[in-house]
Design an enzyme around this catalytic site. Structure first.
Site, PDB file in Angstrom:
ATOM      1  CG  ASP A  37     106.938 154.983  32.811  1.00 21.94           C
ATOM      2  OD1 ASP A  37     106.883 155.376  31.612  1.00 21.94           O
ATOM      3  OD2 ASP A  37     106.920 153.789  33.109  1.00 21.94           O
TER       4      ASP A  37
ATOM      5  CB  CYS B 106     103.947 153.580  31.265  1.00 21.55           C
ATOM      6  SG  CYS B 106     102.742 152.247  31.180  1.00 21.55           S
TER       7      CYS B 106
ATOM      8  CB  THR C 208     102.476 148.255  28.064  1.00 26.96           C
ATOM      9  OG1 THR C 208     102.222 148.426  29.469  1.00 26.96           O
ATOM     10  CG2 THR C 208     103.713 147.401  27.841  1.00 26.96           C
ATOM     11  N   GLY C 209     101.289 151.295  28.599  1.00 24.84           N
ATOM     12  CA  GLY C 209     100.055 151.968  28.991  1.00 24.84           C
ATOM     13  C   GLY C 209      99.265 151.180  30.025  1.00 24.84           C
TER      14      GLY C 209
ATOM     15  N   GLY D 262     100.318 149.490  33.074  1.00 22.41           N
ATOM     16  CA  GLY D 262     100.572 149.773  34.483  1.00 22.41           C
ATOM     17  C   GLY D 262     100.072 151.141  34.905  1.00 22.41           C
TER      18      GLY D 262
ATOM     19  CG  HIS E   6      79.639 153.503  23.997  1.00 15.78           C
ATOM     20  ND1 HIS E   6      79.532 152.259  23.424  1.00 15.78           N
ATOM     21  CD2 HIS E   6      79.043 154.356  23.115  1.00 15.78           C
ATOM     22  CE1 HIS E   6      78.919 152.353  22.266  1.00 15.78           C
ATOM     23  NE2 HIS E   6      78.620 153.623  22.054  1.00 15.78           N
ATOM     24  CG  ASN E   7      83.443 153.113  28.294  1.00  9.41           C
ATOM     25  OD1 ASN E   7      84.203 152.848  27.371  1.00  9.41           O
ATOM     26  ND2 ASN E   7      82.485 152.289  28.687  1.00  9.41           N
TER      27      ASN E   7
ATOM     28  CG  HIS F  95      76.347 154.766  26.774  1.00  7.89           C
ATOM     29  ND1 HIS F  95      76.730 153.460  26.562  1.00  7.89           N
ATOM     30  CD2 HIS F  95      75.935 155.228  25.569  1.00  7.89           C
ATOM     31  CE1 HIS F  95      76.566 153.158  25.289  1.00  7.89           C
ATOM     32  NE2 HIS F  95      76.080 154.211  24.672  1.00  7.89           N
TER      33      HIS F  95
ATOM     34  NE  ARG G  24      74.917 149.260  29.145  1.00  9.04           N
ATOM     35  CZ  ARG G  24      74.587 149.265  27.868  1.00  9.04           C
ATOM     36  NH1 ARG G  24      75.303 149.960  26.994  1.00  9.04           N
ATOM     37  NH2 ARG G  24      73.552 148.554  27.444  1.00  9.04           N
TER      38      ARG G  24
END
Length: 142
Positions: free
Chosen positions: A7, A64, A66-67, A69, A97-98, A133, A136
């Site tokens: 943004d 953005c 803060t990152g 939103g 991991h994700n 992983h 999960r």
């Protein structure tokens, strides 16, 4: 190909990220915004998320103030695992991991020097592929 989006609050940092990717010879597509005029972060978070989810781009970077939103918006798209990272350790772990496929940054939280190191860590770290992983991640996707 890396999808980029921000943004107005993340526009300046996105310019730094683009210069960095250019220097590394990495291809990217900018999904906007294209100025510092006030705009709505969900538009750009979702545009990047759809590009990653449909396979047009392998990974994404969204920014953005803060990152927060923009990452919430991106995570509404099925198949997206957008991770807000303010340090290199988090960027490394979310890839290992994700298998996060989108990096979110807060332009007013991290400076450009740290942000570029976080970008490098995110892009350079592979998913571990460990069964635990994968299990999960599948639970997240259900």
């Amino acid at each position: 190909m890396i999808a980029l989006g921000s943004d107005h609050g993340g526009w300046a940092l996105k310019q730094e990220v683009m210069k960095h990717l250019d220097a590394l010879g990495l291809e990217y597509k900018d999904y906007g915004t294209y100025s510092e005029d006030s705009c709505d972060y969900p538009v750009y978070g979702k545009a990047v998320a759809h590009a990653v989810a449909n396979g047009e781009c392998e990974k994404g970077i969204i920014i953005c103030n803060t990152g927060i939103g923009i990452s919430i918006a991106a995570n509404k798209v099925k198949g997206i695992r957008a991770a807000l990272c303010g340090d290199c350790f988090s960027a490394e772990m979310t890839r290992l991991h994700n298998d996060a496929n989108i990096l979110a940054l807060g332009a007013r939280v991290v400076g450009s020097g740290l942000a570029l190191k976080i970008v490098d860590t995110f892009l350079d770290t592979p998913f571990s592929g460990d069964e635990r992983h994968i299990r999960r991640i599948n639970q997240i996707e259900d």
